[in-house]
Design a protein around this motif. Structure first.
Motif, PDB file in Angstrom:
ATOM      1  N   ASP A  78       0.815  -1.228   0.141  1.00 32.19           N
ATOM      2  CA  ASP A  78      -0.026   0.083   0.021  1.00 32.19           C
ATOM      3  C   ASP A  78       0.686   1.334   0.154  1.00 32.19           C
ATOM      4  O   ASP A  78       0.296   2.235  -0.051  1.00 32.19           O
ATOM      5  N   GLY A  79       1.932   1.260  -0.100  1.00 28.84           N
ATOM      6  CA  GLY A  79       2.979   2.392   0.005  1.00 28.84           C
ATOM      7  C   GLY A  79       3.001   3.358   1.188  1.00 28.84           C
ATOM      8  O   GLY A  79       3.251   4.622   1.025  1.00 28.84           O
ATOM      9  N   ASP A  80       2.739   2.773   2.271  1.00 28.85           N
ATOM     10  CA  ASP A  80       2.583   3.481   3.533  1.00 28.85           C
ATOM     11  C   ASP A  80       4.037   3.520   4.388  1.00 28.85           C
ATOM     12  O   ASP A  80       4.090   4.245   5.283  1.00 28.85           O
ATOM     13  N   GLY A  81       5.009   2.751   3.891  1.00 30.82           N
ATOM     14  CA  GLY A  81       6.396   2.511   4.392  1.00 30.82           C
ATOM     15  C   GLY A  81       6.434   1.664   5.456  1.00 30.82           C
ATOM     16  O   GLY A  81       7.411   1.246   6.007  1.00 30.82           O
ATOM     17  N   ALA A  82       5.427   0.943   5.464  1.00 29.10           N
ATOM     18  CA  ALA A  82       5.385  -0.306   6.370  1.00 29.10           C
ATOM     19  C   ALA A  82       5.443  -1.455   5.543  1.00 29.10           C
ATOM     20  O   ALA A  82       4.554  -1.775   4.813  1.00 29.10           O
ATOM     21  N   SER A  83       6.129  -2.481   5.786  1.00 28.95           N
ATOM     22  CA  SER A  83       6.183  -3.715   4.996  1.00 28.95           C
ATOM     23  C   SER A  83       4.863  -4.480   5.289  1.00 28.95           C
ATOM     24  O   SER A  83       4.267  -4.243   6.326  1.00 28.95           O
ATOM     25  N   ASN A  84       4.770  -5.294   4.244  1.00 30.27           N
ATOM     26  CA  ASN A  84       3.463  -6.331   4.602  1.00 30.27           C
ATOM     27  C   ASN A  84       3.598  -7.197   5.891  1.00 30.27           C
ATOM     28  O   ASN A  84       2.746  -7.404   6.363  1.00 30.27           O
ATOM     29  N   GLY A  85       4.908  -7.758   5.970  1.00 28.62           N
ATOM     30  CA  GLY A  85       5.084  -8.515   7.202  1.00 28.62           C
ATOM     31  C   GLY A  85       4.994  -7.518   8.374  1.00 28.62           C
ATOM     32  O   GLY A  85       4.529  -8.276   9.487  1.00 28.62           O
ATOM     33  N   LEU A  86       5.327  -6.471   8.389  1.00 27.20           N
ATOM     34  CA  LEU A  86       5.347  -5.692   9.733  1.00 27.20           C
ATOM     35  C   LEU A  86       3.777  -5.644  10.043  1.00 27.20           C
ATOM     36  O   LEU A  86       3.424  -5.559  11.170  1.00 27.20           O
ATOM     37  N   GLU A  87       3.154  -5.228   8.933  1.00 32.17           N
ATOM     38  CA  GLU A  87       1.700  -5.085   9.189  1.00 32.17           C
ATOM     39  C   GLU A  87       0.920  -6.190   9.489  1.00 32.17           C
ATOM     40  O   GLU A  87      -0.084  -6.190  10.160  1.00 32.17           O
ATOM     41  N   LEU A  88       1.256  -7.473   9.092  1.00 30.47           N
ATOM     42  CA  LEU A  88       0.613  -8.639   9.367  1.00 30.47           C
ATOM     43  C   LEU A  88       1.491  -9.511  10.720  1.00 30.47           C
ATOM     44  O   LEU A  88       0.891 -10.564  11.034  1.00 30.47           O
ATOM     45  N   GLY A  89       2.255  -8.564  11.146  1.00 34.18           N
ATOM     46  CA  GLY A  89       3.121  -9.413  12.444  1.00 34.18           C
ATOM     47  C   GLY A  89       4.035 -10.186  12.185  1.00 34.18           C
ATOM     48  O   GLY A  89       4.552 -10.678  13.208  1.00 34.18           O
ATOM     49  N   ASP A  90       4.843 -10.262  11.084  1.00 31.20           N
ATOM     50  CA  ASP A  90       5.779 -11.261  10.635  1.00 31.20           C
ATOM     51  C   ASP A  90       6.761 -10.421   9.782  1.00 31.20           C
ATOM     52  O   ASP A  90       6.817 -10.633   8.585  1.00 31.20           O
ATOM     53  N   PRO A  91       7.619  -9.438  10.343  1.00 34.45           N
ATOM     54  CA  PRO A  91       8.324  -8.547   9.418  1.00 34.45           C
ATOM     55  C   PRO A  91       9.452  -9.462   8.825  1.00 34.45           C
ATOM     56  O   PRO A  91      10.072  -9.037   7.629  1.00 34.45           O
ATOM     57  N   GLU A  92      10.053 -10.324   9.285  1.00 36.22           N
ATOM     58  CA  GLU A  92      10.901 -11.175   8.816  1.00 36.22           C
ATOM     59  C   GLU A  92      10.595 -12.120   7.747  1.00 36.22           C
ATOM     60  O   GLU A  92      11.463 -12.834   7.123  1.00 36.22           O
ATOM     61  N   GLY A  93       9.160 -12.366   7.762  1.00 34.59           N
ATOM     62  CA  GLY A  93       8.857 -13.431   6.824  1.00 34.59           C
ATOM     63  C   GLY A  93       8.974 -15.002   7.152  1.00 34.59           C
ATOM     64  O   GLY A  93       9.392 -15.906   6.412  1.00 34.59           O
ATOM     65  N   LEU A  94       9.198 -15.230   8.418  1.00 32.61           N
ATOM     66  CA  LEU A  94       9.723 -16.542   9.050  1.00 32.61           C
ATOM     67  C   LEU A  94       8.465 -17.330   9.238  1.00 32.61           C
ATOM     68  O   LEU A  94       8.642 -18.589   9.214  1.00 32.61           O
ATOM     69  N   TRP A  95       7.214 -16.835   9.371  1.00 32.94           N
ATOM     70  CA  TRP A  95       5.954 -17.644   9.499  1.00 32.94           C
ATOM     71  C   TRP A  95       5.721 -18.461   8.441  1.00 32.94           C
ATOM     72  O   TRP A  95       6.014 -18.210   7.259  1.00 32.94           O
ATOM     73  N   ARG A  96       5.267 -19.640   8.822  1.00 31.20           N
ATOM     74  CA  ARG A  96       4.645 -20.765   7.843  1.00 31.20           C
ATOM     75  C   ARG A  96       3.403 -21.219   8.022  1.00 31.20           C
ATOM     76  O   ARG A  96       2.785 -21.092   9.189  1.00 31.20           O
ATOM     77  N   SER A  97       2.842 -21.597   6.827  1.00 36.72           N
ATOM     78  CA  SER A  97       1.318 -22.050   7.108  1.00 36.72           C
ATOM     79  C   SER A  97       1.133 -23.089   7.974  1.00 36.72           C
ATOM     80  O   SER A  97       2.068 -24.298   8.136  1.00 36.72           O
ATOM     81  N   GLY A  98       0.288 -23.265   9.086  1.00 31.89           N
ATOM     82  CA  GLY A  98       0.295 -24.080  10.054  1.00 31.89           C
ATOM     83  C   GLY A  98       0.768 -23.611  11.550  1.00 31.89           C
ATOM     84  O   GLY A  98       0.702 -24.258  12.489  1.00 31.89           O
ATOM     85  N   ASP A  99       1.812 -22.557  11.280  1.00 32.50           N
ATOM     86  CA  ASP A  99       2.128 -22.049  12.549  1.00 32.50           C
ATOM     87  C   ASP A  99       1.263 -21.370  13.018  1.00 32.50           C
ATOM     88  O   ASP A  99       0.363 -20.750  12.386  1.00 32.50           O
ATOM     89  N   GLN A 100       1.332 -21.033  14.427  1.00 28.93           N
ATOM     90  CA  GLN A 100       0.562 -20.044  15.129  1.00 28.93           C
ATOM     91  C   GLN A 100       0.597 -18.920  14.632  1.00 28.93           C
ATOM     92  O   GLN A 100       1.619 -18.279  14.358  1.00 28.93           O
ATOM     93  N   ASP A 101      -0.507 -17.937  14.645  1.00 29.85           N
ATOM     94  CA  ASP A 101      -0.272 -16.667  14.007  1.00 29.85           C
ATOM     95  C   ASP A 101       0.708 -15.598  15.057  1.00 29.85           C
ATOM     96  O   ASP A 101       0.447 -15.766  16.155  1.00 29.85           O
TER      97      ASP A 101
END
Length: 142
Positions: A78-101
């Motif tokens: 969305d171009g707001d300066g915050a990464s997709n990961g930061l906005e969804l709680g996983d700024p490093e992109g380490l979360w995987r499907s099946g993990d706890q949110d």
């Protein structure tokens, strides 16, 4: 009769386009449901959904799964300066499907008005003072 069929066609066409299983393939995807990627349930994709569709599906079509990784997390849909990961709680992109949110505040990566407030430290002045200088200042030198 034709009007009813036409209305049903457009309604079902929108629903068929959505992939409800994909909300579990994005960290905190269930927080917003289908509108995480769509403007409305099953409708056209928002900017985040377009990013996923363009490059982050395992295959095109109904069977494609979202590939959540460091690259997608680092983008800013969305171009707001915050990464997709930061906005969804996983700024490093380490979360995987099946993990706890991830736990914490969640923001909408497709909405520039929904942005985390990053707390910046207040600059402070730190003086380099040693005890000898303090004693000399007060005339307490030996």
């Amino acid at each position: 009769m034709y009007v009813v069929i036409l209305i049903l066609f457009f309604f079902l066409n929108d629903i068929v386009d959505a992939r409800p299983a994909r909300i579990d393939q994005i960290p905190n995807g269930a927080e917003f449901g289908c509108v995480t990627c769509h403007l409305k349930r099953g409708g056209a994709r928002n900017t985040f959904g377009k990013q996923i569709e363009a490059k982050f599906l395992s295959s095109s079509g109904f069977s494609g799964e979202v590939i959540w990784n460091k690259e997608l997390a680092s983008l800013d849909a969305d171009g707001d300066g915050a990464s997709n990961g930061l906005e969804l709680g996983d700024p490093e992109g380490l979360w995987r499907s099946g993990d706890q949110d991830p736990i914490g505040e969640v923001y909408r990566p497709w909405d520039a008005d929904s942005v985390p407030q990053v707390i910046k430290p207040i600059p402070t002045l730190i003086l380099s003072v040693n005890w000898a200088k303090v004693k000399r200042f007060y005339g307490l030198s030996e």
